[in-house]
Design a protein around this motif. Structure first.
Motif, PDB file in Angstrom:
ATOM      1  N   UNK A   1       0.843  -1.185   0.000  1.00 16.47           N
ATOM      2  CA  UNK A   1       0.000   0.000   0.000  1.00 16.47           C
ATOM      3  C   UNK A   1       0.890   1.251   0.000  1.00 16.47           C
ATOM      4  N   UNK A   2       0.289   2.425  -0.290  1.00 17.70           N
ATOM      5  CA  UNK A   2       1.083   3.631  -0.543  1.00 17.70           C
ATOM      6  C   UNK A   2       0.868   4.712   0.519  1.00 17.70           C
ATOM      7  N   UNK A   3       1.984   5.216   1.054  1.00 20.22           N
ATOM      8  CA  UNK A   3       1.996   6.213   2.127  1.00 20.22           C
ATOM      9  C   UNK A   3       2.702   7.463   1.618  1.00 20.22           C
ATOM     10  N   UNK A   4       1.972   8.593   1.532  1.00 18.14           N
ATOM     11  CA  UNK A   4       2.535   9.779   0.884  1.00 18.14           C
ATOM     12  C   UNK A   4       3.776  10.312   1.591  1.00 18.14           C
ATOM     13  N   UNK A   5       3.813  10.270   2.913  1.00 15.14           N
ATOM     14  CA  UNK A   5       4.963  10.832   3.623  1.00 15.14           C
ATOM     15  C   UNK A   5       6.182   9.930   3.489  1.00 15.14           C
ATOM     16  N   UNK A   6       5.982   8.631   3.532  1.00 15.52           N
ATOM     17  CA  UNK A   6       7.095   7.718   3.296  1.00 15.52           C
ATOM     18  C   UNK A   6       7.690   7.939   1.913  1.00 15.52           C
ATOM     19  N   UNK A   7       6.804   8.179   0.943  1.00 10.98           N
ATOM     20  CA  UNK A   7       7.274   8.395  -0.428  1.00 10.98           C
ATOM     21  C   UNK A   7       7.976   9.733  -0.589  1.00 10.98           C
ATOM     22  N   UNK A   8       7.681  10.700   0.303  1.00 17.38           N
ATOM     23  CA  UNK A   8       8.399  11.977   0.278  1.00 17.38           C
ATOM     24  C   UNK A   8       9.885  11.779   0.569  1.00 17.38           C
ATOM     25  N   UNK A   9      10.212  10.738   1.330  1.00 17.15           N
ATOM     26  CA  UNK A   9      11.616  10.422   1.557  1.00 17.15           C
ATOM     27  C   UNK A   9      12.151   9.488   0.478  1.00 17.15           C
ATOM     28  N   UNK A  10      11.471   8.377   0.267  1.00 18.06           N
ATOM     29  CA  UNK A  10      12.014   7.326  -0.589  1.00 18.06           C
ATOM     30  C   UNK A  10      12.265   7.775  -2.021  1.00 18.06           C
ATOM     31  N   UNK A  11      11.260   8.368  -2.648  1.00 20.23           N
ATOM     32  CA  UNK A  11      11.397   8.649  -4.084  1.00 20.23           C
ATOM     33  C   UNK A  11      12.419   9.758  -4.351  1.00 20.23           C
ATOM     34  N   UNK A  12      12.406  10.881  -3.593  1.00 18.67           N
ATOM     35  CA  UNK A  12      13.502  11.838  -3.773  1.00 18.67           C
ATOM     36  C   UNK A  12      14.876  11.227  -3.487  1.00 18.67           C
ATOM     37  N   UNK A  13      14.962  10.352  -2.479  1.00 17.65           N
ATOM     38  CA  UNK A  13      16.229   9.690  -2.193  1.00 17.65           C
ATOM     39  C   UNK A  13      16.685   8.875  -3.400  1.00 17.65           C
ATOM     40  N   UNK A  14      15.747   8.192  -4.039  1.00 19.98           N
ATOM     41  CA  UNK A  14      16.079   7.378  -5.209  1.00 19.98           C
ATOM     42  C   UNK A  14      16.475   8.257  -6.394  1.00 19.98           C
ATOM     43  N   UNK A  15      15.728   9.344  -6.626  1.00 18.83           N
ATOM     44  CA  UNK A  15      16.024  10.239  -7.752  1.00 18.83           C
ATOM     45  C   UNK A  15      17.413  10.853  -7.606  1.00 18.83           C
ATOM     46  N   UNK A  16      17.706  11.385  -6.418  1.00 21.46           N
ATOM     47  CA  UNK A  16      18.992  12.050  -6.215  1.00 21.46           C
ATOM     48  C   UNK A  16      20.129  11.032  -6.201  1.00 21.46           C
ATOM     49  N   UNK A  17      19.878   9.841  -5.639  1.00 24.11           N
ATOM     50  CA  UNK A  17      20.899   8.789  -5.669  1.00 24.11           C
ATOM     51  C   UNK A  17      21.260   8.438  -7.105  1.00 24.11           C
ATOM     52  N   UNK A  18      20.251   8.329  -7.954  1.00 25.42           N
ATOM     53  CA  UNK A  18      20.496   8.009  -9.370  1.00 25.42           C
ATOM     54  C   UNK A  18      21.355   9.092 -10.024  1.00 25.42           C
ATOM     55  N   UNK A  19      21.056  10.349  -9.706  1.00 29.70           N
ATOM     56  CA  UNK A  19      21.784  11.454 -10.329  1.00 29.70           C
ATOM     57  C   UNK A  19      23.183  11.645  -9.763  1.00 29.70           C
ATOM     58  N   UNK A  20      23.388  11.239  -8.505  1.00 28.89           N
ATOM     59  CA  UNK A  20      24.684  11.435  -7.846  1.00 28.89           C
ATOM     60  C   UNK A  20      25.628  10.254  -8.015  1.00 28.89           C
ATOM     61  N   UNK A  21      25.079   9.087  -8.277  1.00 32.30           N
ATOM     62  CA  UNK A  21      25.904   7.870  -8.341  1.00 32.30           C
ATOM     63  C   UNK A  21      26.923   7.951  -9.478  1.00 32.30           C
ATOM     64  N   UNK A  22      28.146   7.512  -9.172  1.00 40.30           N
ATOM     65  CA  UNK A  22      29.211   7.522 -10.173  1.00 40.30           C
ATOM     66  C   UNK A  22      29.302   6.208 -10.928  1.00 40.30           C
ATOM     67  N   UNK A  23      30.253   6.133 -11.803  1.00 44.60           N
ATOM     68  CA  UNK A  23      30.443   4.936 -12.627  1.00 44.60           C
ATOM     69  C   UNK A  23      30.690   3.698 -11.782  1.00 44.60           C
ATOM     70  N   UNK A  24      31.452   3.859 -10.689  1.00 40.17           N
ATOM     71  CA  UNK A  24      31.746   2.710  -9.831  1.00 40.17           C
ATOM     72  C   UNK A  24      30.477   2.121  -9.235  1.00 40.17           C
TER      73      UNK A  24
END
Length: 293
Positions: free
Chosen positions: A208-231
């Motif tokens: 099931x979907x929780x809006x506040x949990x997603x406020x952390x998880x999805x931005x964390x995933x988006x920024x992790x994707x953009x910050x992650x290096x080749x390694x």
């Protein structure tokens, strides 16, 4: 013989409904700064719970699907435990304040203002935690396994259609608000902690979907994707193109908006107003009848 009630007896359903409503009046009457700060702490608490979830389930694909989800759900219950015991203001349970509006103890303007402040504070708290975890490069932990866990979990949440996301939000907040309602019935910290564990574990395990949990998880995933290096991508054995739909617009319009709407309906209507109608409405009608005599 002492016939006084034991301090360890739970409140009756009717008394619990009264406690929820009384607490709602206090919450809505709290000053702006305190409300925002308590909401920020709740946003952090729920984010911490999602970190626990991701770490505990990372690399758990060898386990049966249900067991892995159950482990994650039990870990995630930490968030609501912290909110309930420490008094954080969490939007998904704040919608229970509609009981005070139904009894005409607060105005609609005051109710909506409180909801808005709590929602904003939850978002600020969640994003502060995202900033800390990105600075700590938590996505690199476990040779990229943790970052991959954030991204895979977030990506799955962006593939619901609008009405599916609303329905999942409704189901989530039915469980969250039932957990909080039961916690109001408890008289000890142990009572309150036990009350929240299984409802929270259930909604997480069921997806099931929780809006506040997603406020952390999805931005964390988006920024992790953009910050992650080749390694990172080499260690994780995947490419960033596999997560191309992890974008801010996808987050807002495919998840946050419909899930928030669903959470409001699930908590306010299916829990708050349901129990208000059963336990508080008859009492108020009786008081009104007596006052008119």
């Amino acid at each position: 013989m002492n016939n006084s009630p034991s301090p360890f007896d739970a409140s009756t359903p009717a008394n619990t409904a009264q406690k929820v409503e009384d607490a709602a009046v206090v919450k809505i009457g709290r000053d702006t700064q305190s409300t925002l700060l308590l909401a920020m702490t709740a946003g952090v608490f729920i984010g911490l719970a999602f970190i626990f979830y991701v770490v505990a389930t990372a690399g758990g694909s060898a386990l049966p699907y249900g067991l892995n989800k159950l482990i994650g759900g039990l870990c995630f219950s930490l968030g609501l435990m912290l909110v309930v015991v420490l008094g954080g203001e969490l939007f998904t349970s704040t919608v229970l304040t509609i009981t005070a509006r139904a009894s005409k103890r607060v105005t609609t303007k005051a109710l909506l203002r409180n909801w808005g402040l709590v929602y904003l504070g939850n978002f600020i708290g969640a994003m502060l935690l995202v900033g800390l975890m990105i600075t700590a490069k938590h996505y690199d932990a476990g040779h990229g396994l943790i970052g991959l866990g954030y991204m895979k979990t977030a990506q799955a949440k962006l593939h619901h259609d609008f009405f599916q996301a609303i329905a999942l939000g409704i189901m989530c907040n039915i469980m969250v608000c039932l957990a909080v309602w039961m916690a109001y019935a408890g008289r000890s910290v142990t009572d309150k902690l036990l009350a929240v564990v299984l409802p929270v574990a259930m909604f997480v395990a069921a997806g099931f979907e929780h809006c506040i949990a997603n406020m952390f998880l999805i931005p964390m995933a988006i920024i992790s994707k953009n910050m992650a290096g080749t390694e990172f991508w080499t260690s994780a054995g995947v490419s960033p193109e596999q997560f191309a739909d992890l974008t801010w617009s996808q987050f807002v319009f495919h998840n946050l908006v419909p899930v928030t709407l669903g959470n409001i309906v699930g908590g306010a209507l299916f829990v708050g107003l349901t129990y208000w109608f059963v336990y508080r409405r008859p009492l108020l009608a009786k008081q009104g009848s007596e006052a008119s005599k």
